[in-house]
Each structure stands twice: as structure tokens, then as C-alpha cells.
Design a protein around this motif. Structure first.
Motif, PDB file in Angstrom:
ATOM      1  N   GLU A   1       0.831  -1.207   0.000  1.00 22.73           N
ATOM      2  CA  GLU A   1       0.000   0.000   0.000  1.00 22.73           C
ATOM      3  C   GLU A   1       0.866   1.259   0.000  1.00 22.73           C
ATOM      4  O   GLU A   1       0.696   2.155  -0.829  1.00 22.73           O
TER       5      GLU A   1
ATOM      6  N   GLY B   1       1.366   4.149  -2.887  1.00 20.48           N
ATOM      7  CA  GLY B   1       1.050   5.556  -2.643  1.00 20.48           C
ATOM      8  C   GLY B   1       2.210   6.449  -3.054  1.00 20.48           C
ATOM      9  O   GLY B   1       2.032   7.465  -3.735  1.00 20.48           O
TER      10      GLY B   1
ATOM     11  N   ASP C   1      -5.849  10.091  -2.567  1.00 17.67           N
ATOM     12  CA  ASP C   1      -5.633   8.665  -2.754  1.00 17.67           C
ATOM     13  C   ASP C   1      -4.207   8.216  -2.429  1.00 17.67           C
ATOM     14  O   ASP C   1      -4.023   7.252  -1.687  1.00 17.67           O
TER      15      ASP C   1
ATOM     16  N   ARG D   1      -3.182   5.588   0.725  1.00 19.77           N
ATOM     17  CA  ARG D   1      -2.488   4.311   0.622  1.00 19.77           C
ATOM     18  C   ARG D   1      -1.264   4.284   1.517  1.00 19.77           C
ATOM     19  O   ARG D   1      -0.967   3.276   2.153  1.00 19.77           O
TER      20      ARG D   1
END
Ligand SMILES: Nc1ncnc2c1ncn2[C@@H]1O[C@H](COP(=O)(O)OP(=O)(O)OP(=O)(O)O)[C@@H](O)[C@H]1O
Ligand SMILES: Nc1ncnc2c1ncn2[C@@H]1O[C@H](COP(=O)(O)OP(=O)(O)OP(=O)(O)O)[C@@H](O)[C@H]1O
Ligand SMILES: [Mg+2]
Ligand SMILES: [Mg+2]
Lengths: 287, 532, 328, 328
Positions: C140, C144, D299, D303
Motif C-alpha cells: 500500500e 502511494g 488517494d 495508501r
């Protein structure tokens, strides 16, 4: 044997819209079976660029005459399409326009046959705008943020909202998916209790948003609009829980592309000589 | 190497060394060890022998006290550090790497290599040469160096574990029950090595529950009880009975010559059972109320025979027939289809490798003890914990399992106590036929007597026992008949009274002539002698 | 846990020529698939197809090498797809915004991958956490980061690093030969070096290794660092081919990589694996993908067939191996 | 891998009241997160938020219960997202095209899930294959089936099964209470039944269980069948909430489910786990998602934060637990 072989390389086969597109193409091929053969392929989600490149390569290996492609990425597909063109294959771009700068760098001309997503989104947004007052809060739920269509639709929505003077709360991504759309919509509704509308980048997320509105007990107080006009939203439009969506005639998109390619093949037209853009229609769909 | 000249200066000294876990497991132990001295460390299960050895080897950090090596403070933080100082330990529980080869395991931690740090090429000829040399010390020239050790029997693995630690640079060698899985031949091989090292001035600590071995090989003896050093004196100054009394705190009945038990009805018959050339067409019969012992050298196929009878492995050929008290005999072609099937017919197995095949190490004693029949402590699938506790409390008491509570993870118990928990499982589930593979491995004399008593009771209840043991003295004490395995064959079967230690040993050696000593009779109806 | 070490766990190290038999099951599956596809499409069995497949696999093959080591030490790394994207993003950023030269940009990308690997490795080593969860967190977080670095947009990098994907021998790219070389070297390291043997040992019985005086921590760390580095290499290879850094690149690729490794017979429980077999696993998945695409199989059928073939390949390989072991 | 059995591996079964301490680390993380989000958004700490979260989690919570059992037997099931989609698709198909009543359609959906679980379980049991690879195959194949059944289109099902998501107590849905009840029952089964004990035993040392006369195969099969069934329940819950069966539903959810279970302290190596702790893990991921969405975090940052929090939660829980064990 001289029947031309046309390859259709699609984006996410997991999306209603592309599925409709593919079916349209298949139906068209059946009706014109004497004139060409069709191989159609799609990737499993909209972001699997590499898989799509591999498909283009396999189509080249299959010695097709033309490739109709809805690129998963407007830049990353350019090199492989260039090599296809170099091998004498006609390439037509549908749905998601290839990046002009990248095309230019490769000195490539690929005709684009398709709708203007930004204009389509503005159409939906304008319709919604009639119900809004200046200063109303609205939320935008975007598709996968890195995709061109998602970005274009968000821009279109924003254009329309600016026109009526509505206030857009931070844009969030619902990843094109129904349950992610639901989660994001629910949070927006909590954080902005005064929210008047949710503008969703596709109908799947709009369905999720409708469920969130219902769960929050705000049915009728928060308007939801979507994009794509998939079958599942018909009921929602009918009962008023969704206000509007856009139809860009998915079923015809690929057909337009195929026709363009067949025409060029018949005329023995060179890639470089094909027209740059052929716009297709987008219409507003309401109750 | 250190000279043997002045026997005065101790090489290793312990001063007030102790260890606490939740409770105290070692009080203040003061001991010293001179070059060339072999010290016997003995005591009941859980007395703290392994813990004390591990402290010396850098595996466990003492809670109090100091160690001196050559008069210098010695506080190894890891086994590696202790080894760098010449202190090595053969552990009670095996610590080999199953997927690596024999040669790699022998050199583990210092595999010879060329160039480039550890990414360097393994110097295979140096590795082989080193491995060969270590193996030769234990008389193991026959083992293929490239076999992954996981394929070898546990006895052979034990020999490799020993061979791995017989290095020339050793100053202090700690042997924690090295012979628990070994038969007399291998034990003799080990003694030869111990004598050789002794002559070189290596000091050794020898932990064992086999008192006759202590007498044969050690000079001094330290006896632990409840973490206390109760005696430390020359080995010769104590009689066996005295040793036992000091260890256990009570006299233990060591009756070596029980009368033959009356043979009951035929319980189990094994006919021509075989798998590859590990077990070659073995036939035997077990009778209710009697103990059939199996002797043999390491790797002779004893374990595999029990596994075949139990259905843990599938036999290529042969059959097993079970004769219950009532009803028709049950025939299992090629052995039972699975252990579950064997158990359903009342055949149980005590495995030899308690760590890998017997116990659920992180789980409590209670769960491990009732594992063979969890339903017996449940009603309609619901566990009745109170009932279970009561039952396990009874086993813990009868077998004198030394533990904090029955909720203690069985992995925290001393080796012998773990073995008792495995055994308790089959007290919990009575069987018609119980196969026991080294059931008293690592169990102290006192607890051994308790286990024998339970076995006796099982016999009295009409159970037939098949016991594999590497301890000939034990086999001779408890068995009604003894079969000797050699190269996968059941070479001969002796009735009680017909055997001597000599005759049993002779039958176990592959190159021995026919069991001509007159004591052994060829495996009566079960004979199968088809040499390849 | 710890099933009894059966003979199956303990194949002799088979280096290249070692025991060709080890690979027989996989090769059979591969040949079967090629025959099948050739019979269904006249163009499948052609030089073109071979070349495309060869140019397709390097990224996955390179990551699969690293993943083989990771699985052998009983770890797992789910973050490889994200690391791949980040590395490409860093290279693109360096070239486009920092005006770095292609080699410098590549080095920065490799450094980024290495750092990711070091983080995964050290966090799991220091706090003794399961690598599954640490690498899931990294999946994750690093994704990002890749979004941040690319500004969530595909960055067109042009052909600065295109030499990686340029034809080298015939139409086959440098990347392919690099992947082959890496596979051979890695297999050698696994079977013939002390490091490799320690990796196998740690995966089998970490406690025993510790007792033998081998500190497993630096070895674990090295394996994860290597994995990060190789993911970065894969990212560069991919960027070279796309001439672009896509922030979504490699999303979901971790399962594909792990599947290839497991098809090659490497155990998820650690202690057993072969880099060469992994390469065969990569080939199997690549041929399957290529064949299904050429036939233009519909997407649902494609997924059904892919699922079945993965399981079938593993079944065939397992059965063959058991039969071979039984002969012992 | 057999790490030394540390005291950590040997928590007493804590049934509900047992040792509340076991869950302290997780509860601390949860409280911390709620405080943090409340301080950042005035609307976060409200009944509305609680209700939405309660209505959000049932699907994941139900699957996490099954996954806890799967991980405890040292298995893994990657196919749950696909099974979930298939179950919803079957229900929709039955209602829309076969005119089945809602209860009948639901039963058909449950049957579909059960069959998927039985296939995964029996294939891995019969050929002794790693469940990772079998369920990966199923992930693909079942997703393909879901496409076929829905014709690759989101199917609007209306409110035939909407009672599942209808408000029950206050605005909280039936699903939520069902998930809670399931969690409690499952925890009870795990710690208090013969079946639960066998599950833990198989995950700890399968060979020892086999030699203790317990056939691990039916138990493994049951666990996977249960997982399939629960994934189908989750699919129905989701379909009820969204009034639609989306063929893409739950893609990628397997990692989220596994993450929740692992955050709850269940070991991927088998033998250890708690369903109650899993539920706390589910809450943690749900609060995180809701909080971040409510703050409107971008977003990429979302993350990154998610990744860091997953790792941090596991670190905190692990440290707390080790400290507690040291006191023993
Ligand atoms: N890690 C641990 N945690 C708690 N208690 C332990 C641990 N290790 C050992 N013990 C306890 O310490 C005591 C001494 O154990 P030790 O292994 O030294 O006994 P031993 O004399 O070698 O016995 P045996 O003859 O059975 O091998 C035992 O009661 C054991 O339960
Ligand atoms: N899985 C296997 N694969 C190959 N050989 C094996 C396997 N298991 C055992 N063997 C070999 O079979 C022979 C018999 O082993 P077994 O364990 O039955 O002997 P044992 O008499 O019980 O000796 P031990 O004292 O080693 O337990 C040994 O040579 C052993 O190395
Ligand atoms: Mg001991
Ligand atoms: Mg044996």
C-alpha cells in the motif's frame, strides 16, 4: 482468404461498458461475416497496461490487418502501437485517446474514434446544475485516478459545477467499483452533512452512492448522477434515486472504429493519411 | 592442546550458577571440571541437567553465578561464542537441518568456501574431506554424504549430531543424553571416541539415565535433584543403588527378572509385511497380556516396521490381522489405510521422535495428553474441561511429570517429561495393541519404573505390547519375547530365558554368522531370510 | 507445521545438469501447452511468438528469482508490484524533472528498490513480524509513493533507457538475456554457495541454524534487499519497454510472480526451491497468456482456463515428483 | 520453520472473558485511531459514523471468521473475493432469470459458495497441494464463472434480499448482528469444541495429529467448506446492501481479509489464532478506511497511511504481547 483480419483490443472486460462495446462489435461482425474476421481480447482490469501490450504483440504475431484499441494507458501503449504500424498494421484508437505528445514524439498518426468524456460529463453536470443553487455542496467520486477517462470526467463535472457556482468538496476515488464507491459516498455524506449531490465517474460507483444515500436516510435529499448508462441503473433512474447518466453508445464505439479501419483497408489508405479525430455522440439519459 | 601434565588446574569452573524461569530450576551450583576428566551429570527428569549444560554451552543465560574458563570469566552469549572458546555441546533434542545434506550439516556454521564472503563457492572437496573425517570418528563411513539428513532415521541423525561435535579444537565437550537412541554398538563407538578425547585432555560432561554407562565411562559424578547439587564425588565411590536413591529420593525397585507373563489369546499377526528394502517381509505374532520386544542396530528398520503396522506408511506387501476379543478378525492388506483406521481398531503408536511426530510443542500438557481421544473428554463435541483437567492431573501424578501446571506448554518441559506426556496419551486411550518406539527414551530410572508399572497394568488388562528399544537391559527386563532386527529383517526371535546380551547382540549384526550360539532359535513360524 | 521431513523435502541439489528429472514434469506441461496452442492457431508456433514471449517475460522472471529466495526462507513479499512501479517512477522523475542522465536515473531507481527491500526486511527482522503483513503494508505505502512521485499520471520517458528492451540477438532483447543470466547465477548461488545453503537452512529450521551459530537476521535482510533490487530491475525493464512510468504498473503482479514460483515447485513453507524450476514456471504462465490472447478467448473463459491450468500444472508436477521419490 | 516454542505461542484459550489482556494491544490501537480521527473531524465521533461502520463491516467480518480457521490450519484462501462475487451473481441470476424467490435464491448462492470451498479443500487435500496455489487457481476460475453468470454486467436485484441490510436495532442492520453472533459462536467452537482443538492441532503439527490417530483430511475439508459458505454469506450481505450483484465485487478483498486476521494476531504459519481478535482487526481496518475517506485524504496519502497503520498495528500488538509474556 483475403478477408481482412481485425483485432479488437479492449480495456477492462470486467466493465459493463466495454462488454457492451465488445458485443456490439461481435454483432456487427456476424452481420458482415463475409467482409472480415474479428479477434477480440481484453484485460482484466483497467490498469493492467502490460497485459494489454502483450495482447497487441500477440495480435501482431497473428498477422492481423488492423488493430482497434481502447488503450489502458494513453502513453504506455504508444511504443508497441508504433511497432505494429511499422509492420504495416492499421491502428485505430477508440474510447481513450492516446497522448498527443507521445504520438508526436514517435511521429505517429493514430485516428481517434470516440466520445469526448469531458463534454459528456459536463452534459450530466449541467442537467444536475439546474437543481442546484450557488453555494450548494457537492461531491465528486472519481474512477481510478490515474486513468485519462476518470480525469476527463472529473474535469467535465467540475466545469459544470463551476458554472452554477456549487462548492465541490475534495474529490475522492471510488476505483470504478460499486463497494468502494459506497464507502467513499458514505464518508462524504457524514463529513459534509449539507451535501446536495454526488457526481460519480461511472454508474457502478453511482449504484454504490445510491445505497449510501439510502443508508443515510437521505433519499430524495441528495441527488446522484453517473456515467455510462449500464443496464442496472435503469431501475434507479426510474424510481428517481438516480438523476441522470450519460450514454456514449458503447455498443457502437468499437463498430465505428472497425468501420474506419475497414474503409481505410479497402481504400489501401496509409496510416499516416488517416483522419486524426472522429467524434462520436454522447447523450444525456434521464428518467 | 592443553597438556594433561598438571591435573590440578580446572579448565571450567561453575560458581553458584543458577537459573530461574518462572520458578527456580537451578539453585546455586558449584562444580569444576579438569582436563581429561569425564563428569557424569545425572538426576531425575527435570532436575536441571540440560539447563546446566546449556548454560555452559552459551545457549541459556544463567540468572546468577559465574563461569570461569581457564580461570578467566566466561559468559558466552551464544553457542557460537562458546564454540569459539572450545566448548561444544551435543544437544538432547536434535538440531539438524532436514533439507541440508549430511556433509553440510556436519560443517554447519563453518562450511569451507573460497573467495567472496559467504556468497563464495563452497569448497566441495574440502567439505567432503571434513565430513568424511568427522563421520569416520563415529564409524559411520557408510553414510552417503549427499543424502539430506531428513531422510535418515532418528538414530542415525543422533550419530551425526555427535560426529559434528567431535572436533579437535574442543576443550570441553558436553554430551546431553547422546546414547538415548543408540544401541550397544554405536555406544561403544562413542566410548572409544570419549577415551580418545580424554587422552587428549578434553574435559567432558556426560548426561545419561543409563547408569551402567556412567559407571563405564565417567570419573566423577554430579547428582542433581530439584535443581540442587546433592552429591559430587568419584563415580566409583557410589553403588548403583546409592546413586538412584540420591537422584530420586527414594529406593526404586529394579527387578530385572520378572516372570514370563501368561500368554493370552493371539491379538495381532503380521504376515510378510515389507516396504522397499527397509523392512523385508517381517512376520510376527503378538499375544494379549504380553510384551514383544524388538532389538536391533540403529537403522535396522525397527521404526519403519512399527510405522507399517500402524499405517503411518503404506506397506508394499504383506498384511496385518487383528483378533479382537469378540467378533471376527480384522484383516488389513498392506497394513491399515491410515493411522486413524488403525486406531479405530484399537492399535496405537508411541512415536520415537516426540518433537517432530509426537507433540504439539506450543500447546499445553493437558491438550497433548488427551489428543489421542479428545472425544472422551467431550460431550456432543463440547469439551468438558473440568473433566479433562481431572484426568490429566491423574496422569501427571502417576507419571510424576515435573511441570508448573498442566497448562504449561509441553515444549517447555524437560526431555524426559515430554516423553511422559506422549506416554500419557495412550493411558488416556486404552488400546488392544500398543506399539511403543523407544518409550523410555530420556526417562529417568524412577519414572521408568512408573512407566513399566503402567505397561504391566496394560498387559494385565489384555493389551498386547510391541516395544522397540535401543536399551537391551530394558528389553531383557520387560519382554516376554525379543525379536532382533537386522537389515530390515526380523533375524531371530528369542523366548524369555533363552537370551543373553551376547546372543541378542550377535543376532543384530549383519555380518554375524547364523545365530549359532544356541540360545537363539531362528524366528519360528515367522522366518523370512531372503538375502538380496 | 513441521511435517515429518519426508524424502520429498530433500531432493539433492540439482544444478543445471544435476537431476534433469526434477524438471521433467514442468517441461512436459510446457510442451503440452505449446502443442495444444499450435494445433489451435496456425500462427502460434512461430519465431514471432517465441520472440514476443521472450521479450514479455524478463520483468516477471527477474522478480521470480528474488521471490524464490524469499519463499525458501519461508517469507513472502507482496510489495514487489508496487516497488516495481516506484522504481520506474523514480527513474522517470529523475530524467524528466531533475535532468538526470539515463544511467544516473537507473541507479536512483535501483537504490529506491533496494531501500524498499531493506525496509521490508529490517522491519520484519527487528520486530520479528510475519513478512506477509509487513510486505502488505509496503504494498500500500509504496504504491502511494509511486502515485506521489508520478503525480498519479503516466510519465512518458522516451527512449533514454530503451536499450534494455532493444533487440540484442535477433529480435530478442537485452532484458531477456539478462534474466537468463540472472537465473543461472542465482541457481548457482542457491546450490553452490554458502549463502545459498544458509538460505535453505533458515527456511527449513531457523532454530537449528541459530544454534549452529548462524545469525539468520542478516541473511533474511539480504534476501529481502535483493528482492527489492530485483523488483527495481523489473521496473526499469518494464519502463524501457513502455517508454513510460505507469503509477499502476505491476498492480497485482505479486500473485502472478508467486504463482510462477510455486508452479516451479518451491514450497511456501520454506526450505525447498529451485530457481531453474521457477523459470519454467514463468514460461508456463507466459505461454498460457500468449496462447489465450492469440486465440482471442473471451475474458471469462480466459480466467477459468488460467485457474485450471495453474492447478493442473502443480498437480502434474507434484505427482511426477512423488512417483520419482517413491522409487528411492 | 519451527521457531523455538516461546511462551507467546501458548496463550491460554481466552474465551470472551478469559484474558481480556490478550486484546488490550488491539483495543489500544483502535481507541488511538478513533481519538485521532475525532480530533481531526468534528463529525467523526458520531452515531452516524458508528452506524455506517457497523453496516460496512459484516461482509469482511464474516469472511475473516472463516479465514481465521483457514490460517490456523496453516492454509490460506485467496479465492474468497471471487466466491463472494459468484454467490451474489448466482442469487441475482436465480431471482432475475429463474424467477426464484429470495430465500431459494439465497440458498442457491450459499450452495455455490459451499461447492467452491469444497473444491478448494478437496483438491488440496487429495493431491496434497499448497492451498495458496489451489485457491489462486480458484480466484481466477471462480471470477470467470461470476462473469459468465452475470454476463459481465452488474445485475440490479432490487430489494428481494434487502432485509439482510435493513435496520434492525436503531439503524444497525441485521447483517451486523449476524456477524457478531457468528464471531462469538466461532470463538466458542475454536476454544471449546473438539473440532476447534483439532483445527489448532493440525495447524501446529499435522504429522503429530495424524500419528495420534486423527485424520486431518476431513477437518481441512470442513474448514475450507466453511470458508466457502461464509464467503457466500458475505456475498449475499454485500448484494443486499448494494441491491446489485457486481461481477467485480470483492476483487482484492482477500488481502484485506487476511490483513484483518493477521492484525488480530493469527499466525500465518498456523496453530495460533483467535476469532475475537480477528474481529478487532476488522474494526481497525474499517475505522481506518472510514476515517481516511471522511477526512477526504488524497488517494496516494490514503495508501501510504493505510500501509503504515497496518504495520504499526501489528508492531504494537506484538510488542504488548511479548511484554505480557515476559512477565509470565
Ligand atoms: N524455556 C523454559 N521455560 C520454562 N521452564 C523451562 C524452560 N526450559 C526448561 N524449563 C524447566 O526447567 C526444568 C529443568 O529442565 P531440564 O531440561 O534442564 O531438565 P533435565 O534435567 O535435562 O531433564 P531430562 O532428564 O528430562 O532431560 C524443567 O522443570 C523444565 O520444565
Ligand atoms: N523416508 C526414508 N527414505 C529413505 N530411507 C529411509 C527413510 N526412512 C528411513 N529410511 C532408512 O531406512 C532404514 C531403517 O530406518 P528405521 O528408522 O526404521 O530404523 P531404526 O531401526 O528404527 O533405527 P533408528 O534408531 O534410526 O530409529 C534406515 O537405513 C533409514 O536411513
Ligand atoms: Mg535434559
Ligand atoms: Mg527407530
Amino acid at each position: 482468404a483475403d478477408k481482412p483480419k481485425v483485432a479488437l483490443v479492449m480495456k477492462s472486460m470486467a466493465n459493463d461498458f466495454f462488454r457492451t462495446m465488445e458485443e456490439g462489435a461481435k454483432a456487427y461482425q456476424k452481420a458482415n461475416a463475409a467482409q472480415f474476421d474479428l479477434i477480440s481480447n481484453g484485460i482484466k482490469d483497467e490498469t493492467d497496461t502490460v497485459a494489454q501490450i502483450k495482447m497487441v504483440e500477440q495480435m501482431v504475431n497473428q498477422r492481423v490487418n488492423a488493430i482497434i484499441i481502447a488503450p489502458a494507458d494513453s502513453k504506455a501503449l504508444v511504443p508497441v502501437l508504433k511497432s505494429a504500424v511499422d509492420k504495416g498494421i492499421l491502428v485505430v484508437n477508440i474510447d481513450n485517446k492516446l497522448d498527443d505528445a507521445a504520438l508526436k514524439e514517435k511521429n505517429l498518426n493514430v485516428p481517434f474514434v470516440g466520445p469526448d468524456n469531458r463534454a459528456g460529463a459536463k452534459l450530466v453536470g449541467d442537467f444536475l446544475g439546474k437543481q442546484l443553487k450557488s453555494g450548494d455542496e457537492v461531491g465528486i467520486i472519481e474512477g481510478v485516478s490515474t486513468t485519462f477517462n476518470a480525469q476527463q470526467r472529473t474535469l467535465g463535472f467540475q466545469d459544470a459545477m463551476k458554472a452554477v457556482g456549487a462548492k465541490v468538496v475534495p474529490v475522492q476515488s471510488g476505483q470504478w467499483e460499486i463497494d468502494k464507491g459506497n464507502t467513499v459516498a458514505a464518508s462524504m455524506l457524514r463529513e459534509h452533512p449539507g451535501l446536495k449531490a454526488l457526481l460519480c465517474g461511472n454508474d457502478n460507483m453511482a449504484l454504490g452512492a445510491v445505497a449510501a444515500v439510502k443508508a443515510a436516510g437521505k433519499t430524495g435529499k441528495v441527488a446522484v448522477v453517473g456515467y455510462d448508462n449500464i443496464a442496472a441503473v435503469k431501475a434507479k433512474l426510474a424510481d428517481g434515486s438516480m438523476l441522470a447518466t450519460a450514454d456514449q453508445f458503447g455498443g457502437k464505439q468499437a463498430v465505428f472504429g472497425i468501420e474506419t479501419a475497414l474503409k481505410a483497408l479497402a481504400a489501401k489508405q496509409k496510416q499516416a493519411d488517416m483522419p486524426a479525430v472522429i467524434k462520436t455522440d454522447v447523450v444525456l439519459v434521464t428518467k | 592442546m592443553s597438556a594433561v601434565a598438571q591435573p590440578a588446574a580446572p579448565v571450567l569452573q561453575l560458581e553458584g550458577v543458577g537459573k530461574d524461569y518462572v520458578t527456580q530450576v537451578l539453585d546455586r551450583i558449584t562444580l569444576s571440571l579438569r582436563p581429561g576428566e569425564v563428569l557424569a551429570l545425572t538426576g531425575e527428569n527435570g532436575a536441571g541437567k540440560s539447563t546446566l549444560s546449556k548454560i555452559m554451552a552459551g545457549l541459556v543465560e544463567p540468572t546468577r553465578g559465574t563461569l570461569l574458563l581457564d580461570g578467566q570469566p566466561f559468559a558466552p552469549r551464544s553457542r557460537r561464542e562458546a564454540e569459539d572458546h572450545g566448548v561444544r555441546m551435543v544437544m538432547q533434542e536434535l538440531s539438524l537441518v532436514a533439507t541440508l545434506t549430511v556433509a553440510e550439516n556436519l560443517a554447519l556454521g563453518s562450511i569451507p568456501h573460497g573467495g567472496l564472503w559467504r556468497a563464495g563457492r563452497i569448497d566441495r572437496s574440502a567439505l567432503r574431506q571434513f565430513a568424511q573425517q568427522q563421520l569416520a570418528r563415529m564409524g559411520l563411513q557408510d553414510i552417503d554424504l549427499d543424502t539430506p539428513v531428513g531422510r535418515l532415521g532418528i538414530g542415525t541423525q543422533q550419530l551425526i549430531e555427535i560426529a559434528r561435535n567431535l572436533r579437535d579444537s574442543t576443550r570441553v565437550l558436553l554430551l546431553d543424553e547422546p546414547t538415548a537412541m543408540l544401541t550397544p554398538r554405536e555406544t561403544q563407538e562413542l566410548f572409544t571416541q570419549i577415551r580418545r578425547l580424554k587422552a587428549q585432555g578434553v574435559a567432558m560432561v556426560y548426561v545419561s539415565h543409563r547408569l551402567e554407562e556412567l559407571r563405564a565411562i565417567t570419573d566423577t559424578m554430579a547428582i542433581l535433584r530439584d535443581g540442587q547439587l546433592v552429591d559430587w564425588c568419584p563415580t566409583a565411590s557410589l553403588s548403583e543403588a546409592e546413586v538412584i536413591e540420591r537422584m530420586v529420593g527414594r529406593p526404586v525397585d529394579q527387578d530385572e527378572n520378572q516372570p514370563t507373563r501368561p500368554a493370552g489369546a493371539r491379538r495381532l499377526s503380521v504376515q510378510g509385511l515389507g516396504r522397499g528394502d527397509v523392512v523385508r517381509d517381517v512376520s510376527l505374532e503378538l499375544h494379549a497380556g504380553q510384551i514383544f520386544g524388538i532389538a536391533g542396530l540403529v537403522g535396522s528398520g525397527r521404526t519403519e516396521l512399527l510405522r507399517l503396522i500402524f499405517g503411518a506408511d503404506r506397506a508394499d506387501r504383506g498384511r496385518v490381522e487383528l483378533y479382537p476379543d469378540t467378533g471376527a478378525p480384522v484383516v488389513a492388506e498392506g497394513g491399515w489405510r491410515s493411522p486413524a483406521a488403525a486406531l479405530a481398531h484399537g492399535v496405537g503408536l508411541v512415536t520415537e521422535d516426540r518433537k517432530a511426530q509426537g507433540l504439539l510443542l506450543p500447546l499445553p500438557i493437558r491438550i497433548n495428553a488427551t489428543l489421542s481421544d479428545t472425544r472422551a473428554v467431550a460431550r456432543a463435541g463440547v469439551l468438558q474441561t473440568a473433566q479433562e483437567r481431572a484426568r490429566v492431573a491423574d496422569f501427571v501424578q502417576r507419571l510424576r511429570v515435573r511441570c508448573q501446571s498442566q497448562e504449561q506448554p509441553v515444549g517447555q518441559l524437560s526431555g524426559g517429561n515430554q516423553q511422559k506426556v506422549v506416554f500419557a496419551r495412550w493411558m488416556h486411550r486404552p488400546c488392544q495393541v500398543l506399539l511403543l518406539d523407544e518409550p523410555t527414551r530420556g526417562v529417568d530410572v524412577g519414572a521408568r519404573a512408573d512407566i513399566y508399572a503402567v505397561m504391566e497394568q496394560m498387559c494385565a488388562q489384555g493389551c498386547a505390547l510391541l516395544v522397540v528399544s535401543s536399551d537391551l537391559r530394558e528389553l531383557m527386563a520387560i519382554s516376554d519375547r525379543i525379536g532382533v532386527m537386522c537389515n530390515g529383517e526380523l533375524a531371530s526371535v528369542f523366548e524369555r530365558g533363552q537370551w543373553t546380551e551376547q546372543s541378542l547382540l550377535a543376532a543384530a549384526f549383519p555380518d554375524a554368522a547364523e545365530p549359532s550360539e544356541g540360545h537363539g532359535q531362528a524366528a519360528s513360524p515367522t522366518e523370512s531370510r531372503e538375502l538380496p | 507445521m513441521t511435517p515429518a521431513p519426508s524424502a520429498a523435502d530433500a531432493r539433492k541439489p540439482a544444478f543445471l545438469t544435476g537431476e534433469a528429472g526434477t524438471y521433467l514434469g514442468l517441461i512436459a506441461v510446457l510442451v503440452l501447452m505449446v502443442l495444444l496452442f499450435s494445433s489451435m492457431s496456425q500462427y502460434f508456433f512461430s519465431m514471432d511468438t517465441l520472440v514476443t514471449i521472450a521479450n514479455d517475460i524478463p520483468a516477471v522472471a527477474v522478480m521470480a528469482v528474488g521471490m524464490t529466495f524469499v519463499l525458501i526462507i519461508a517469507g513472502i513479499d507482496l510489495s514487489v508490484g508496487s516497488v516495481m512501479a516506484l522504481a520506474a517512477a523514480v527513474a522517470a522523475h529523475a530524467m524528466l524533472n531533475l535532468n538526470a542522465s539515463a544511467p544516473v536515473a537507473s541507479l536512483m531507481a535501483l537504490a529506491a528498490g533496494l531501500v524498499c527491500g531493506l525496509i521490508t526486511g529490517s522491519v520484519s527482522v527487528i520486530w520479528r513480524l510475519p513478512t506477509f503483513i509487513v510486505s502488505l503494508g509496503m504494498l500500500e505505502a509504496v504504491r502511494g509513493l509511486a502515485y506521489v512521485v508520478t503525480d498519479s499520471r503516466t510519465q512518458y520517458v522516451g527512449d533514454g533507457i530503451a536499450w534494455l528492451s532493444a533487440p540484442f540477438v535477433g529480435a530478442v532483447s537485452v532484458s531477456f538475456f539478462a534474466a537468463i543470466a540472472l537465473t543461472v547465477v542465482a541457481q548457482w548461488v542457491l546450490t553452490r554457495s554458502v549463502f545459498g545453503r544458509h538460505v535453505v537452512g533458515i527456511g527449513t529450521n531457523e532454530e537449528a541454524m541459530r544454534l549452529a551459530g548462524i545469525d539468520p537476521r542478516p541473511i533474511r535482510l539480504t534476501v529481502f534487499a535483493l528482492m527489492g533490487l530485483l523488483a527495481a530491475v523489473a521496473g526499469l525493464m518494464q519502463a524501457a519497454r513502455l517508454e513510460a512510468a505507469d503509477p499502476n504498473a505491476g498492480s497485482g503482479i505479486e500473485l502472478q510472480v508467486i504463482a510462477s514460483v510455486v508452479i516451479g515447485g518451491t514450497s511456501l513453507m520454506g526450505g525447498r526451491g529451485s530457481v531453474l524450476a521457477t523459470f519454467l514456471g514463468v514460461l508456463i504462465t507466459a505461454v498460457l497468456e500468449a496462447g489465450l490472447a492469440q486465440l482471442g478467448v473471451s475474458d471469462p473463459s480466459k480466467r477459468i482456463i488460467t485457474g485450471l491450468v495453474i492447478v493442473a500444472a502443480v498437480i502434474i508436477d507434484t505427482l511426477r515428483q512423488r512417483r520419482a521419490d517413491a522409487r528411492h
